[in-house]
Motif scaffolding. Structure first.
Motif, PDB file in Angstrom:
ATOM      1  N   GLY A  33       0.819  -1.208   0.000  1.00 13.17           N
ATOM      2  CA  GLY A  33       0.000   0.000   0.000  1.00 13.17           C
ATOM      3  C   GLY A  33       0.854   1.260   0.000  1.00 13.17           C
ATOM      4  N   ILE A  34       0.423   2.256  -0.780  1.00 14.38           N
ATOM      5  CA  ILE A  34       1.074   3.572  -0.775  1.00 14.38           C
ATOM      6  C   ILE A  34      -0.028   4.638  -0.739  1.00 14.38           C
ATOM      7  CG2 ILE A  34       3.235   2.942  -1.950  1.00 14.38           C
ATOM      8  CD1 ILE A  34       1.956   3.836  -4.600  1.00 14.38           C
ATOM      9  N   PRO A  35       0.297   5.842  -0.271  1.00 11.71           N
ATOM     10  CA  PRO A  35      -0.706   6.914  -0.315  1.00 11.71           C
ATOM     11  C   PRO A  35      -1.142   7.159  -1.758  1.00 11.71           C
ATOM     12  CG  PRO A  35       1.164   7.549   1.049  1.00 11.71           C
ATOM     13  CD  PRO A  35       1.538   6.274   0.357  1.00 11.71           C
ATOM     14  N   ILE A  36      -2.392   7.516  -1.934  1.00  7.71           N
ATOM     15  CA  ILE A  36      -2.927   7.636  -3.291  1.00  7.71           C
ATOM     16  C   ILE A  36      -2.206   8.720  -4.102  1.00  7.71           C
ATOM     17  CG2 ILE A  36      -4.810   9.237  -2.721  1.00  7.71           C
ATOM     18  CD1 ILE A  36      -6.381   7.022  -4.624  1.00  7.71           C
ATOM     19  N   ASN A  37      -1.629   9.682  -3.396  1.00  4.49           N
ATOM     20  CA  ASN A  37      -0.851  10.701  -4.107  1.00  4.49           C
ATOM     21  C   ASN A  37       0.646  10.385  -4.127  1.00  4.49           C
ATOM     22  OD1 ASN A  37      -3.112  12.384  -4.729  1.00  4.49           O
ATOM     23  ND2 ASN A  37      -3.196  12.870  -2.546  1.00  4.49           N
ATOM     24  N   GLY A  38       0.968   9.149  -3.744  1.00  7.97           N
ATOM     25  CA  GLY A  38       2.371   8.762  -3.685  1.00  7.97           C
ATOM     26  C   GLY A  38       2.856   8.148  -4.987  1.00  7.97           C
ATOM     27  N   ARG A  39       4.100   7.699  -4.958  1.00  8.93           N
ATOM     28  CA  ARG A  39       4.710   7.075  -6.132  1.00  8.93           C
ATOM     29  C   ARG A  39       5.026   5.613  -5.842  1.00  8.93           C
ATOM     30  NH1 ARG A  39       7.054  10.704  -9.856  1.00  8.93           N
ATOM     31  NH2 ARG A  39       6.532  12.850  -9.324  1.00  8.93           N
ATOM     32  N   VAL A  40       5.057   4.804  -6.883  1.00  7.84           N
ATOM     33  CA  VAL A  40       5.495   3.418  -6.751  1.00  7.84           C
ATOM     34  C   VAL A  40       6.949   3.460  -6.279  1.00  7.84           C
ATOM     35  CG1 VAL A  40       5.917   1.256  -7.993  1.00  7.84           C
ATOM     36  CG2 VAL A  40       3.938   2.704  -8.604  1.00  7.84           C
ATOM     37  N   PRO A  41       7.289   2.743  -5.211  1.00  7.08           N
ATOM     38  CA  PRO A  41       8.642   2.849  -4.652  1.00  7.08           C
ATOM     39  C   PRO A  41       9.728   2.492  -5.667  1.00  7.08           C
ATOM     40  CG  PRO A  41       7.211   1.632  -3.173  1.00  7.08           C
ATOM     41  CD  PRO A  41       6.430   1.858  -4.418  1.00  7.08           C
ATOM     42  N   LEU A  42      10.846   3.167  -5.566  1.00  6.13           N
ATOM     43  CA  LEU A  42      11.960   2.913  -6.495  1.00  6.13           C
ATOM     44  C   LEU A  42      12.542   1.520  -6.309  1.00  6.13           C
ATOM     45  CD1 LEU A  42      13.673   6.409  -6.299  1.00  6.13           C
ATOM     46  CD2 LEU A  42      12.619   5.369  -8.332  1.00  6.13           C
ATOM     47  N   ASP A  43      12.426   1.005  -5.083  1.00  3.51           N
ATOM     48  CA  ASP A  43      12.986  -0.323  -4.833  1.00  3.51           C
ATOM     49  C   ASP A  43      11.923  -1.418  -4.901  1.00  3.51           C
ATOM     50  OD1 ASP A  43      11.578   0.352  -2.615  1.00  3.51           O
ATOM     51  OD2 ASP A  43      13.143  -0.148  -1.165  1.00  3.51           O
ATOM     52  N   ALA A  44      10.797  -1.128  -5.542  1.00  2.13           N
ATOM     53  CA  ALA A  44       9.718  -2.131  -5.630  1.00  2.13           C
ATOM     54  C   ALA A  44      10.215  -3.373  -6.361  1.00  2.13           C
ATOM     55  CB  ALA A  44       8.515  -1.529  -6.356  1.00  2.13           C
ATOM     56  N   ASP A  45       9.708  -4.516  -5.942  1.00 10.91           N
ATOM     57  CA  ASP A  45      10.093  -5.804  -6.520  1.00 10.91           C
ATOM     58  C   ASP A  45       9.768  -5.837  -8.025  1.00 10.91           C
ATOM     59  OD1 ASP A  45      10.461  -8.935  -5.565  1.00 10.91           O
ATOM     60  OD2 ASP A  45       9.168  -8.724  -7.310  1.00 10.91           O
ATOM     61  N   LYS A  46      10.752  -6.182  -8.820  1.00  6.36           N
ATOM     62  CA  LYS A  46      10.594  -6.106 -10.274  1.00  6.36           C
ATOM     63  C   LYS A  46       9.589  -7.113 -10.822  1.00  6.36           C
ATOM     64  CE  LYS A  46      14.934  -3.964 -11.671  1.00  6.36           C
ATOM     65  NZ  LYS A  46      15.507  -3.769 -10.304  1.00  6.36           N
ATOM     66  N   GLN A  47       9.597  -8.315 -10.229  1.00  2.00           N
ATOM     67  CA  GLN A  47       8.629  -9.327 -10.690  1.00  2.00           C
ATOM     68  C   GLN A  47       7.198  -8.880 -10.417  1.00  2.00           C
ATOM     69  OE1 GLN A  47      10.173 -12.737  -8.677  1.00  2.00           O
ATOM     70  NE2 GLN A  47      10.982 -13.614 -10.560  1.00  2.00           N
ATOM     71  N   MET A  48       7.030  -8.234  -9.263  1.00  3.18           N
ATOM     72  CA  MET A  48       5.724  -7.703  -8.903  1.00  3.18           C
ATOM     73  C   MET A  48       5.265  -6.659  -9.922  1.00  3.18           C
ATOM     74  SD  MET A  48       5.167  -6.543  -5.040  1.00  3.18           S
ATOM     75  CE  MET A  48       5.360  -7.831  -3.851  1.00  3.18           C
ATOM     76  N   LEU A  49       6.175  -5.750 -10.247  1.00  5.05           N
ATOM     77  CA  LEU A  49       5.822  -4.685 -11.183  1.00  5.05           C
ATOM     78  C   LEU A  49       5.577  -5.251 -12.583  1.00  5.05           C
ATOM     79  CD1 LEU A  49       8.109  -1.694 -10.144  1.00  5.05           C
ATOM     80  CD2 LEU A  49       5.821  -2.300  -9.356  1.00  5.05           C
ATOM     81  N   ALA A  50       6.310  -6.303 -12.926  1.00  7.44           N
ATOM     82  CA  ALA A  50       6.071  -6.930 -14.231  1.00  7.44           C
ATOM     83  C   ALA A  50       4.640  -7.453 -14.301  1.00  7.44           C
ATOM     84  CB  ALA A  50       7.062  -8.074 -14.455  1.00  7.44           C
ATOM     85  N   TYR A  51       4.157  -7.923 -13.151  1.00  9.00           N
ATOM     86  CA  TYR A  51       2.784  -8.447 -13.126  1.00  9.00           C
ATOM     87  C   TYR A  51       1.751  -7.322 -13.149  1.00  9.00           C
ATOM     88  CZ  TYR A  51      -1.275 -11.271 -11.967  1.00  9.00           C
ATOM     89  OH  TYR A  51      -2.507 -11.872 -12.010  1.00  9.00           O
ATOM     90  N   THR A  52       1.985  -6.291 -12.330  1.00 12.49           N
ATOM     91  CA  THR A  52       0.965  -5.241 -12.227  1.00 12.49           C
ATOM     92  C   THR A  52       1.108  -4.183 -13.316  1.00 12.49           C
ATOM     93  OG1 THR A  52       2.310  -3.979 -10.644  1.00 12.49           O
ATOM     94  CG2 THR A  52       0.701  -5.501  -9.720  1.00 12.49           C
TER      95      THR A  52
END
Lengths: 450, 183
Positions: free
Chosen positions: A292-311
């Motif tokens: 979860g992130i604040p709705i006005n926030g950004r996707v974290p720079l260190d977010a898991d790459k496999q996760m981002l590939a999915y979403t």
């Protein structure tokens, strides 16, 4: 010095085995169609019988269609499960509220609203979100099918006693922030397995100020941080909520529930305190509920790459403004009347975005009736939304309410795992207001700007 | 009676991912059965539609928080039906661990270093063995001995192929007495 959890647990221990296993007596056992037929089957094979049928309540919910509930269920496998549950209940004279009956709905919505779940109880169900009932001051947790069989056979299970965590939230929630935002914030801060091995007692001025329904949302998702369950000490709100509930026994002393509390200086195995002022409307970007992130926030720079590939999101980009396709309001997390009110409040006088498919699924028949009584179905209809019939629906997509592959769904449910809402579906967890705002604009939108 | 678990010598199957949730282990649409068998074919159905990259052996080795999410015991049934008897991980979700043990699927919580050693070794050689001895609560991998915890009660259940219900049925008199004195 004992916590409330200790007191309830200890008073239900029938026997303690060497090595710390407890035989725990269960006051209320809810069963549904997906995880209990297999328990009855084994019970039968073993030649055992149901020990305490009156302490069991059967409520089919996982597999049920959310339209045309008066018709036979079209899906053969779903129908077979529903029929198996009904058959076993009939065989053992277990009370059941079948699909279409006036007390049917999601088991974790129905139990509290009917007055079956009460402070001080031990409650189990073959569903991890049994933690919901803890909002009433009971020890409630999910179990597997083998344990369902144990409770059927003996009204007890064998468990080691969990450790107890104190999780306090202090201060006033900012305007437009709800309890779903609160719990998504907590899980994002502490992580998906911070609660493993623990039972959580939520407390603090923020929690105390929440309605009982809002507290249920918090306790519901305690499992998403790995905890066995969550609970909140009963107070005046709890007593008022439960007074006059249909299935509360006559003559029960409800004021006595106020005596259920921690000892002074009760000892917790772990403690956390968070501030309410830091919480904003939340939404998840990834494939576990701790993203979860604040709705006005950004996707974290260190977010898991496999996760981002999915979403399909990119690290560092703002989440607001992202296009979405589906909205789901419902589930044991956010399928109660306050959630429908919150959604209706945002969409009132506006129109659903034409691209958005929205499923508005009340948590129970009682919630649906109340929505109609308040005229919310008209508000929704005017904005282009239809109220469906109760069930678990798109939270786990066992029925026809499935999100197509690749589509984004802003969902008020509890899990955003890969494929949770259908193969390839992309789930963004949020509260009712954020879901409503997305349904109107077709993109992730801060509801406070509408 | 369940199958006894005493020792297990098998190749390891690495699955080096964190937070493998129960929806990944078995998606909800496969939960529509009314019996426990036959679920192995749906193990990791959407996540790994072509099956596990390495799939010979009865010991699954995974990253932390394995089995998080739903209480569906189908997850444990599917893993067992696919031929696994033990899972080694740095941590398990609570409900999953209970479900696994109730079905004779041994969960072994090992140190991160030990699990990492297995992952590293399987990157070099895909066909290597681990040896589990439940009585002494140890697992041996490439000469390294790792001890693990299990409640003595559960250990006896697995060693003897007994389950909790056998025990609970044997103490029903005690349960009735508790009901009489219950506050």
């Amino acid at each position: 010095m004992n916590t409330l959890f200790d007191k309830i647990w200890d008073s239900h221990v029938v026997e303690e085995l060497p090595g710390g296993m407890h035989v725990l007596y269960i006051d209320r056992h809810y069963i549904h169609e997906v995880t209990s037929p297999q328990a009855f089957e084994y019970l039968h094979k073993r030649g055992a019988v149901v020990f305490r049928r009156r302490k069991i309540t059967a409520i089919p919910d996982h597999n049920v269609p959310t339209v045309n509930q008066h018709l036979p269920v079209a899906d053969n496998e779903s129908r077979a499960q529903l029929e198996a549950l009904a058959r076993y209940c009939n065989q053992y004279h277990i009370p059941i509220y079948p699909v279409g009956s006036h007390r049917n709905g999601i088991v974790h919505v129905v139990g509290p609203e009917q007055g079956l779940s009460r402070p001080g109880n031990t409650i189990v169900c073959g569903d991890s979100h049994t933690s919901t009932h803890g909002a009433l001051g009971c020890v409630a947790f999910g179990i597997g099918t083998s344990e369902v069989e144990m409770v059927l056979a003996s009204q007890c299970i064998l468990q080691p006693k969990p450790r107890v965590m104190s999780l306090r939230v202090e201060g006033t929630l900012p305007e437009g922030v709800c309890s779903k935002d609160l719990i998504l914030h907590v899980i994002a801060r502490l992580g998906t397995n911070a609660g493993t091995g623990h039972f959580i007692q939520f407390d603090g001025s923020t929690i105390r100020a929440l309605s009982i329904e809002a507290r249920m949302t918090v306790c519901n998702m305690s499992i998403e941080m790995g905890a066995r369950g969550g609970m909140i000490t009963p107070d005046r709100r709890t007593v008022d909520y439960l007074a006059h509930r249909p299935l509360l026994p006559r003559g029960i002393d409800i004021e006595r529930w106020l005596e259920l509390r921690d000892d002074d200086n009760a000892r917790f195995d772990a403690s956390f305190t968070l501030r309410a002022e830091e919480i904003e409307p939340m939404i998840t970007y990834g494939t576990n509920p701790a993203t979860g992130i604040p709705i006005n926030g950004r996707v974290p720079l260190d977010a898991d790459k496999q996760m981002l590939a999915y979403t399909g999101f990119e690290a560092g980009e703002p989440i607001a403004g992202k296009q979405i396709d589906h909205v789901f309001l419902g589930s044991c997390t956010n399928g109660r009347i306050e959630d429908i009110r919150a959604f209706a409040n945002i969409v009132k006088g506006k129109k659903r975005h034409p691209r958005v498919t929205a499923w508005i699924v009340p948590g129970s028949k009682r919630v649906a009736r109340q929505a109609v009584k308040e005229g919310l179905h008209r508000v929704l209809a005017d904005a282009g939304f239809a109220l469906r019939q109760p069930g678990c629906s798109a939270c786990l997509a066992m029925n026809d309410d499935k999100v197509p592959p690749g589509h984004y769904c802003v969902s008020t449910s509890n899990r955003n795992f890969e494929g949770r809402q259908g193969p390839g579906s992309r789930t963004l967890l949020a509260g009712p207001a954020v879901a409503a705002a997305a349904a109107i604009t077709g993109q992730i939108t801060d509801p406070r700007t509408l | 009676m369940k199958e006894k678990f005493i020792t297990l010598l098998s190749t390891v199957v690495p699955l080096p991912f964190e937070n493998i949730d129960t929806d990944r282990i078995i998606p909800a649409r496969f939960l529509k059965t009314i019996t426990r068998g036959g679920l192995g074919q749906h193990l990791f159905a959407d996540w790994m539609p072509n099956g596990l990259p390495l799939n010979h052996g009865s010991i699954l080795v995974t990253g932390p928080n394995f089995g998080c999410g739903s209480s569906r015991e189908h997850a444990a049934w599917a893993i067992l039906d696919a031929g696994f008897r033990a899972i080694i991980s740095t941590s398990f979700a609570d409900i999953f661990r209970v479900n696994a043990l109730n079905n004779g699927l041994l969960t072994i919580q090992a140190s991160p270093a030990f699990v990492e050693k297995i992952f590293a070794a399987t990157r070099e050689d895909s066909y290597i063995f681990a040896n589990i001895d439940l009585a002494s609560r140890t697992v041996i991998f490439q000469g390294q001995r790792e001890s693990f915890d299990i409640s003595p009660y559960k250990q006896q259940c697995l060693l003897n192929g007994l389950d909790d219900i056998d025990y609970l049925l044997s103490i029903r008199k005690k349960i009735r007495q508790y009901e009489k004195r219950k506050p």
